[in-house]
Design an enzyme around this catalytic site. Structure first.
Site, PDB file in Angstrom:
ATOM      1  N   LYS A  20      27.116   1.870  17.810  1.00 24.19           N
ATOM      2  CA  LYS A  20      26.118   1.017  18.459  1.00 24.19           C
ATOM      3  C   LYS A  20      26.765  -0.197  19.140  1.00 24.19           C
ATOM      4  CE  LYS A  20      24.817  -1.885  14.496  1.00 24.19           C
ATOM      5  NZ  LYS A  20      25.327  -3.143  15.050  1.00 24.19           N
ATOM      6  N   THR A  21      27.820  -0.746  18.552  1.00 23.23           N
ATOM      7  CA  THR A  21      28.486  -1.900  19.169  1.00 23.23           C
ATOM      8  C   THR A  21      29.086  -1.508  20.510  1.00 23.23           C
ATOM      9  OG1 THR A  21      29.013  -2.783  16.978  1.00 23.23           O
ATOM     10  CG2 THR A  21      30.233  -3.686  18.836  1.00 23.23           C
ATOM     11  N   ASP A  42      20.770  -7.128  18.750  1.00 19.26           N
ATOM     12  CA  ASP A  42      21.458  -6.262  17.782  1.00 19.26           C
ATOM     13  C   ASP A  42      20.810  -6.417  16.403  1.00 19.26           C
ATOM     14  OD1 ASP A  42      23.284  -4.540  16.692  1.00 19.26           O
ATOM     15  OD2 ASP A  42      24.942  -5.990  16.638  1.00 19.26           O
ATOM     16  N   GLU A  43      20.935  -5.395  15.556  1.00 14.54           N
ATOM     17  CA  GLU A  43      20.398  -5.416  14.186  1.00 14.54           C
ATOM     18  C   GLU A  43      18.931  -5.860  14.178  1.00 14.54           C
ATOM     19  OE1 GLU A  43      22.141  -4.109  12.017  1.00 14.54           O
ATOM     20  OE2 GLU A  43      24.265  -4.543  12.271  1.00 14.54           O
ATOM     21  N   GLN A  90      18.974   0.921   7.503  1.00 16.99           N
ATOM     22  CA  GLN A  90      19.880  -0.122   7.035  1.00 16.99           C
ATOM     23  C   GLN A  90      19.200  -1.482   6.971  1.00 16.99           C
ATOM     24  OE1 GLN A  90      24.112   0.209   8.348  1.00 16.99           O
ATOM     25  NE2 GLN A  90      23.344   1.766   9.754  1.00 16.99           N
ATOM     26  N   ARG A 120      29.478   3.430   4.035  1.00 15.50           N
ATOM     27  CA  ARG A 120      30.665   2.603   4.315  1.00 15.50           C
ATOM     28  C   ARG A 120      31.930   3.457   4.206  1.00 15.50           C
ATOM     29  NH1 ARG A 120      28.552   0.030   7.361  1.00 15.50           N
ATOM     30  NH2 ARG A 120      26.832   1.412   6.903  1.00 15.50           N
TER      31      ARG A 120
END
Length: 773
Positions: free
Chosen positions: A33-34, A225-226, A256, A614
């Site tokens: 996504k980044t 973002d987020e 998340q 993770r």
């Protein structure tokens, strides 16, 4: 620019090339996504959009810096500098400084950090002559913060009878007055706290339409973002700024969303398509981070949530190892397993320490892990907090313990003489110090003889000092007869420490109580472990020596080459080749406090999803059969999250039990053995005793301690055969060398010099040793 776009997969490319209109990018874990956000901004600039007209909101300054640097590499550094990019707080602080005069603030207003706010609140509560035990400044600030993030101003609070009634029920009827005084004092000082940066931005955009129009025209393209982590206040600002052009792109993953306790509202992302017309939706479902086993295992868990956006995360990566599930006896054994596994993996895979992460639900769990890593000489770093033994509440308890062993310990005396508060103030301490220096005595000795020395201290204070000294002497007498666990538990109860921590019901206060509990568990573990040491009585002095070694981690090691220890909340956004998720037990993970509603349980499940995703190469899940709580061994049940993973993705290192509760009582004993057609039935007397109901083999397995393969379960294990000069390894003390062996058979003892624990005399019958060579 085309070369960069060609690096993207089809879904990523579609999200980057979409230019106008509202759009949502649902980005699964590890899906890049980044990269999409970065390339999208660069692409907009490449198409002629002025960087001054682009607003990009992130959740950390680090993320903003990294994105800006990547964009600079693509389009050039000078243009990238003109982007409005940063956290919500940093961007809106910039706007507020430009427009501050409209709200009556100076443009150079101060931004209060948490310490500034706490100091101001302490002053207000004191000046209003309120009971500081009822109006705890941190709790009051936390409540005011929640008001501000929900856009409940002082005026709105005064009109909300339910809020006022709730505060009155909590015995804080003056909350509204405190809130108003706090706001007025901040305004008078030309200061805003962090929550004000959002609240005042909302005020600015609501009260001044011309200002709203100005920034709507400026920010023609907005990226967030987020988005799943935004709170109500942030949501409203984004809605207002994007309303004119509606060129808004939000990126996030509902799976998340784990910050509800900070005010994050998952509905912001779930309802995005209702808030805007003709929303384009993109799903980034290819995971580039993890193996197939890890990705599909995570999918099988999060699929149990009912509140979610539909997506199916997949990966083209190798299948990889199955997720390892290990059952241990207790948390000490859990820590030793993690440390041994990391050491083995380092050798097998030639891996660095920095490639490993240990994730836990609560900070208190780090203690057992830290102890085990230290014994193996494995360097580690605690992220987002202090090492366990450096927490204030732990140092408070240890100061009492140190003072009992050594009454001359002046730093320990100063730390606890008035904690919990017993009316011995700084003036008294200054006079004690002067007397101690004059008579060349310790503070304890001066306090012990306070009735013989004229320090111009009033009778009441003298009595308090005498009571404090007498309490310590009582502890010293107990220390001569009892072990370290008994004494630590006695101190925690008798000093009022735990009652003091219980006064604070905030998340920080609960964490302090958990840490004190974990220290008690550590003392219990120490006492049990010392039973195999020939010349040990598990005394307080021995425990303090053990702790002193535990806190001595001053080895020169590259900061990047340390095992990472952190709570799962802090792990979000990070990735590691090898991840250990420990403490997977009911009431711990999921937390007992999260089992009241479906929404709370689903957030815990999302937290587990974050933890599992993770991992890049391998993941380990551990749980224990019993865990110490306040020094008492409590039976633990495996977390439901283990059961929710499809067995196809799991490798059970210990044969799998039925993951449901197995009663310790044979159900057959409750079969009907009376004729219920009659109220009472007598049986002929017999001299034969009634048959005993023996537990089944399965029940015995649950009751019986796990033994290493090949060990005699009868308890008559043969002592290990050692000789001088041999290298050995002990589960608690680490690696060492045998100096001398004395005695024979069950009486055999060995004197061993351990690298980190010094010389220990172990009874070989009980010693848990492995011969290295």
């Amino acid at each position: 620019m085309q070369d960069h776009i060609n690096q993207l997969n089809e879904a990523q490319r579609a999200a980057v090339l979409q230019k106008d209109g509202p759009m949502i990018v649902i980005a699964g874990a590890g899906s890049g996504k980044t990269r999409v956000l970065t390339f999208r901004i660069a692409h907009l600039m490449h198409q002629g959009v002025d960087p001054f007209n682009i607003l990009s909101l992130t959740f950390t300054n680090k993320a903003a810096r990294e994105m800006k640097n990547r964009i600079a590499d693509i389009v050039g550094g000078n243009e990238a500098k003109n982007l409005w990019m940063g956290t919500f707080h940093s961007v809106f602080a910039k706007i507020l400084r430009i427009e501050a005069d409209k709200l009556g603030y100076p443009s150079n207003f101060t931004i209060y950090d948490s310490k500034d706010s706490q100091q101001l609140m302490r002053t207000i509560i004191k000046e209003m002559k309120l009971d500081k035990d009822i109006y705890k400044y941190k709790q009051v600030l936390s409540r005011i913060s929640s008001f501000k993030n929900s856009l409940i101003t002082v005026k709105a609070y005064r009109k909300d009878l339910e809020l006022q009634e709730a505060d009155a029920m909590a015995k804080r009827p003056r909350m509204g007055d405190i809130y108003q005084e706090y706001v007025e004092r901040c305004f008078k000082a030309g200061a805003m706290d962090f929550d004000d940066l959002l609240l005042r931005t909302n005020e600015l955009l609501t009260r001044f339409p011309d200002v709203l129009a100005k920034y709507q025209k400026r920010f023609k393209y907005i990226l967030v973002d987020e988005y799943q982590d935004t709170n109500h206040s942030q949501y409203l600002i984004v809605r207002a700024l994007s309303d004119r052009y509606q060129n808004i792109c939000v990126v996030g993953d509902d799976a998340q969303s784990i910050y509800a306790f900070r005010g994050a509202n998952i509905n912001n992302i779930l309802n995005f398509q209702r808030d805007y017309d003709k929303v384009e939706s993109f799903r980034l479902e290819q995971n580039y981070r993890s193996t197939k086993n890890i990705v599909e295992a995570a999918n099988s868990v999060i699929d149990k949530n009912k509140t979610k956006l539909e997506k199916l995360v997949w990966t083209a990566n190798d299948e990889g190892s199955k997720i390892h599930v290990n059952r241990l006896m207790n948390d000490a054994e859990e820590g030793r397993f993690v440390a041994s596994s990391i050491m083995d993996k380092r050798m097998q895979e030639n891996a660095r320490n920095g490639e490993f992460a240990v994730l836990y639900r609560t900070n208190a769990q780090s203690r057992a892990i830290e102890d085990a890593l230290r014994r193996k000489d494995i360097p580690y770093r605690i992220y987002g907090g202090l090492s366990f033994y450096q927490h204030k509440e732990i140092k408070d308890v240890l100061a009492y313990l140190r003072l009992i062993v050594n009454p001359q310990d002046e730093e320990a005396f100063k730390r606890v003489v008035n904690f919990p508060a017993r009316g011995i103030g700084q003036t008294t301490m200054d006079r004690l110090t002067l007397a101690a220096n004059h008579y060349k005595k310790s503070l304890f000795e001066v306090a012990e003889n306070i009735h013989k020395i004229d320090l111009k201290i009033n009778k009441g204070t003298k009595t308090k000092l005498i009571n404090f000294v007498n309490m310590l002497k009582t502890f010293q007498i107990a220390a001569n007869e009892k072990d370290a666990f008994y004494l630590t538990e006695l101190i925690i109860k008798k000093t009022g420490l735990i009652q003091e921590y219980k006064k604070d019901s905030s998340p920080e206060g609960i964490t302090r109580i958990e840490n004190v509990e974990e220290l008690l568990n550590g003392v219990r573990d120490f006492v049990e472990g010392q039973k195999e040491v020939a010349d040990s009585n598990a005394t307080l002095a021995e425990f303090l020596e053990d702790v002193a070694l535990a806190t001595d981690m001053d080895k020169e090691v590259d900061d990047d080459d340390r095992v990472a220890l952190m709570t799962i909340h802090l792990a979000k956004g990070l990735e590691f080749p090898y991840v250990y998720i420990v403490g997977l037990e009911e009431d711990l993970f999921p937390s007992a406090m999260s089992l009241n509603t479906r929404s709370e349980l689903e957030e815990e499940r999302r937290l587990f999803y974050v933890a599992l995703t993770r991992a890049e190469k391998e993941a380990y899940l551990t749980y224990v059969i019993s865990r110490y709580r306040w020094g008492k061994l409590i039976d633990a049940d495996p977390s439901r999250f283990i059961e929710e993973i499809d067995d196809d993705f799991l490798n059970f290192m210990v044969p799998k039990d039925d993951y449901k509760f197995n009663s310790f009582i044979d159900r057959d004993i409750f079969d009907d053995d009376v004729d219920k057609s009659k109220l009472r039935q007598t049986k002929p007397k017999s001299s034969t005793p009634p048959p005993s109901h023996k537990p089944s083999e399965k029940q015995l397995r649950r009751l019986r301690k796990l033994k290493p393969e090949g060990e005699d379960l009868s308890g008559s294990a043969k002592p290990i055969q050692l000789k001088s000069g041999q290298k050995v390894e002990h589960a608690r003390f680490g690696r060492g060398e045998v100096i001398e062996v004395t005695g024979a058979g069950n009486d055999a003892k060995a004197s061993i010099k351990f690298k980190t624990s010094g010389v220990k005399n172990l009874i070989l019958k009980f010693a848990k040793l492995n011969i290295i060579n």
